[in-house]
Motif scaffolding. Sequence first.
Motif, PDB file in Angstrom:
ATOM      1  N   ILE A 143      27.947   8.752  84.505  1.00 42.94           N
ATOM      2  CA  ILE A 143      28.282   9.357  83.212  1.00 42.94           C
ATOM      3  C   ILE A 143      28.235   8.317  82.093  1.00 42.94           C
ATOM      4  O   ILE A 143      27.737   8.577  80.995  1.00 42.94           O
ATOM      5  N   GLY A 144      28.727   7.120  82.385  1.00 40.62           N
ATOM      6  CA  GLY A 144      28.727   6.068  81.378  1.00 40.62           C
ATOM      7  C   GLY A 144      27.331   5.658  80.939  1.00 40.62           C
ATOM      8  O   GLY A 144      27.138   5.175  79.824  1.00 40.62           O
ATOM      9  N   ASN A 145      26.341   5.886  81.814  1.00 38.70           N
ATOM     10  CA  ASN A 145      24.964   5.513  81.477  1.00 38.70           C
ATOM     11  C   ASN A 145      24.400   6.337  80.329  1.00 38.70           C
ATOM     12  O   ASN A 145      23.390   5.958  79.729  1.00 38.70           O
ATOM     13  N   LEU A 146      25.022   7.475  80.049  1.00 37.04           N
ATOM     14  CA  LEU A 146      24.573   8.283  78.918  1.00 37.04           C
ATOM     15  C   LEU A 146      24.688   7.495  77.615  1.00 37.04           C
ATOM     16  O   LEU A 146      23.910   7.695  76.684  1.00 37.04           O
ATOM     17  N   TRP A 147      25.664   6.595  77.538  1.00 36.81           N
ATOM     18  CA  TRP A 147      25.837   5.744  76.360  1.00 36.81           C
ATOM     19  C   TRP A 147      25.253   4.355  76.577  1.00 36.81           C
ATOM     20  O   TRP A 147      24.720   3.752  75.643  1.00 36.81           O
ATOM     21  N   ILE A 148      25.319   3.872  77.805  1.00 37.43           N
ATOM     22  CA  ILE A 148      24.827   2.523  78.095  1.00 37.43           C
ATOM     23  C   ILE A 148      23.308   2.472  78.007  1.00 37.43           C
ATOM     24  O   ILE A 148      22.734   1.498  77.488  1.00 37.43           O
ATOM     25  N   GLY A 149      22.620   3.515  78.508  1.00 41.57           N
ATOM     26  CA  GLY A 149      21.157   3.544  78.490  1.00 41.57           C
ATOM     27  C   GLY A 149      20.579   3.377  77.094  1.00 41.57           C
ATOM     28  O   GLY A 149      19.744   2.490  76.855  1.00 41.57           O
ATOM     29  N   PRO A 150      20.981   4.202  76.121  1.00 38.20           N
ATOM     30  CA  PRO A 150      20.473   4.012  74.754  1.00 38.20           C
ATOM     31  C   PRO A 150      20.849   2.662  74.160  1.00 38.20           C
ATOM     32  O   PRO A 150      20.075   2.075  73.403  1.00 38.20           O
ATOM     33  N   TYR A 151      22.031   2.163  74.511  1.00 38.11           N
ATOM     34  CA  TYR A 151      22.483   0.863  74.009  1.00 38.11           C
ATOM     35  C   TYR A 151      21.536  -0.249  74.483  1.00 38.11           C
ATOM     36  O   TYR A 151      21.117  -1.117  73.696  1.00 38.11           O
ATOM     37  N   ILE A 152      21.171  -0.210  75.764  1.00 35.76           N
ATOM     38  CA  ILE A 152      20.258  -1.216  76.310  1.00 35.76           C
ATOM     39  C   ILE A 152      18.883  -1.088  75.678  1.00 35.76           C
ATOM     40  O   ILE A 152      18.277  -2.082  75.247  1.00 35.76           O
ATOM     41  N   ARG A 153      18.368   0.137  75.596  1.00 30.69           N
ATOM     42  CA  ARG A 153      17.027   0.349  75.037  1.00 30.69           C
ATOM     43  C   ARG A 153      16.963  -0.060  73.570  1.00 30.69           C
ATOM     44  O   ARG A 153      15.965  -0.644  73.131  1.00 30.69           O
ATOM     45  N   GLN A 154      18.018   0.248  72.818  1.00 32.84           N
ATOM     46  CA  GLN A 154      18.013  -0.124  71.404  1.00 32.84           C
ATOM     47  C   GLN A 154      18.059  -1.642  71.245  1.00 32.84           C
ATOM     48  O   GLN A 154      17.382  -2.200  70.366  1.00 32.84           O
ATOM     49  N   THR A 155      18.827  -2.296  72.099  1.00 32.70           N
ATOM     50  CA  THR A 155      18.894  -3.757  72.029  1.00 32.70           C
ATOM     51  C   THR A 155      17.540  -4.383  72.359  1.00 32.70           C
ATOM     52  O   THR A 155      17.114  -5.344  71.701  1.00 32.70           O
ATOM     53  N   MET A 156      16.848  -3.838  73.370  1.00 31.96           N
ATOM     54  CA  MET A 156      15.547  -4.382  73.725  1.00 31.96           C
ATOM     55  C   MET A 156      14.510  -4.097  72.639  1.00 31.96           C
ATOM     56  O   MET A 156      13.613  -4.909  72.396  1.00 31.96           O
ATOM     57  N   ALA A 157      14.633  -2.958  71.969  1.00 28.08           N
ATOM     58  CA  ALA A 157      13.751  -2.673  70.828  1.00 28.08           C
ATOM     59  C   ALA A 157      14.020  -3.679  69.711  1.00 28.08           C
ATOM     60  O   ALA A 157      13.084  -4.171  69.060  1.00 28.08           O
ATOM     61  N   ASN A 158      15.292  -3.998  69.502  1.00 26.53           N
ATOM     62  CA  ASN A 158      15.653  -5.010  68.504  1.00 26.53           C
ATOM     63  C   ASN A 158      15.061  -6.371  68.860  1.00 26.53           C
ATOM     64  O   ASN A 158      14.618  -7.124  67.986  1.00 26.53           O
ATOM     65  N   PHE A 159      15.086  -6.698  70.153  1.00 26.67           N
ATOM     66  CA  PHE A 159      14.520  -7.967  70.617  1.00 26.67           C
ATOM     67  C   PHE A 159      13.045  -8.058  70.238  1.00 26.67           C
ATOM     68  O   PHE A 159      12.579  -9.083  69.725  1.00 26.67           O
ATOM     69  N   TYR A 160      12.325  -6.983  70.473  1.00 36.70           N
ATOM     70  CA  TYR A 160      10.891  -6.962  70.146  1.00 36.70           C
ATOM     71  C   TYR A 160      10.674  -7.128  68.643  1.00 36.70           C
ATOM     72  O   TYR A 160       9.843  -7.939  68.207  1.00 36.70           O
ATOM     73  N   LEU A 161      11.419  -6.367  67.843  1.00 43.52           N
ATOM     74  CA  LEU A 161      11.261  -6.446  66.392  1.00 43.52           C
ATOM     75  C   LEU A 161      11.660  -7.819  65.860  1.00 43.52           C
ATOM     76  O   LEU A 161      11.047  -8.332  64.915  1.00 43.52           O
ATOM     77  N   ASP A 162      12.668  -8.417  66.468  1.00 45.45           N
ATOM     78  CA  ASP A 162      13.093  -9.753  66.069  1.00 45.45           C
ATOM     79  C   ASP A 162      12.029 -10.785  66.422  1.00 45.45           C
ATOM     80  O   ASP A 162      11.697 -11.655  65.616  1.00 45.45           O
ATOM     81  N   LEU A 163      11.482 -10.652  67.629  1.00 49.12           N
ATOM     82  CA  LEU A 163      10.495 -11.617  68.106  1.00 49.12           C
ATOM     83  C   LEU A 163       9.209 -11.558  67.285  1.00 49.12           C
ATOM     84  O   LEU A 163       8.557 -12.581  67.055  1.00 49.12           O
ATOM     85  N   THR A 164       8.838 -10.369  66.847  1.00 46.53           N
ATOM     86  CA  THR A 164       7.614 -10.211  66.058  1.00 46.53           C
ATOM     87  C   THR A 164       7.859 -10.379  64.564  1.00 46.53           C
ATOM     88  O   THR A 164       6.925 -10.262  63.763  1.00 46.53           O
ATOM     89  N   GLY A 165       9.116 -10.653  64.184  1.00 47.26           N
ATOM     90  CA  GLY A 165       9.420 -10.901  62.784  1.00 47.26           C
ATOM     91  C   GLY A 165       9.537  -9.661  61.930  1.00 47.26           C
ATOM     92  O   GLY A 165       9.640  -9.757  60.701  1.00 47.26           O
ATOM     93  N   GLN A 166       9.547  -8.482  62.534  1.00 50.76           N
ATOM     94  CA  GLN A 166       9.531  -7.251  61.749  1.00 50.76           C
ATOM     95  C   GLN A 166      10.889  -6.908  61.137  1.00 50.76           C
ATOM     96  O   GLN A 166      10.959  -6.072  60.237  1.00 50.76           O
TER      97      GLN A 166
END
Length: 247
Positions: free
Chosen positions: A212-235
């Motif tokens: 049940i907790g993964n309903l909130w944890i999953g988006p949190y992880i995915r959003q953080t990894m999306a942030n990592f990509y945008l940060d790494l590419t300077g966007q």
Amino acid sequence: MANRSSGELKRLAREFLTGNYTMLIVAMLITSLLPALILAPFLAGVSARLDAVMITFVTASVIIKILGQLLETGLIRMHLKRAQNQPYSYQDLFWTFRSQPDRFILAAALFYAVLLVPVIAGAAGVFVLLRAESAAGYVLLVPVILAAAAAELYFVCMFGLIFPLYIDYPEMTVMDGFRTSRKLMKGNKFRFFYLQLSFAGWQVLGFLSVGIGNLWIGPYIRQTMANFYLDLTGQFDKKDAYAPDRP
């Protein structure tokens, strides 16, 4: 090229998700459950024997896994849009199916094939050592398994950015995506690994909550990894600050 800390990337993820969880949770459930529902009929009659039913099931699993990556890429697109304050909808989940799907299918197939190499090599090593039935062979089992796991992780880190790259650059070829991801991740693999490892505690909590907790944890992880990509590419700091090599 920025270099935000893991804590900063997570803080941004929490800010982006505040008030926006519902659609991303539903999209994640669709991404997870739809492939499982499609695969369910192939489970009938599956046993440990290598027969026609098992071969059909394995084949279907591989095909559905690859097609499922198209949905997962659509979900990545939603998180990238959220981080860039762009409008997004459930239609983004199926964006890859109408935007050069053959490119995403080939990339997913190649990506999983690469990840399969250390698994096969490790399994072969374990088989040989067990067949030897020697004390030295048993001692070497753990190093062989650890080496295979390390190689698997190395490939995941090296090519972990191919799908957001394909989203950002529709003209990028499959192989150019792999080359660009490798270039971007040079010197950043440990940072990527550490960021993923930092969610271990959250994932344990998700497991203890019967998922049940993964309903909130999953988006949190995915959003953080999306942030990592945008940060790494300077966007985060300048739109399209990083332009990948063109073929």
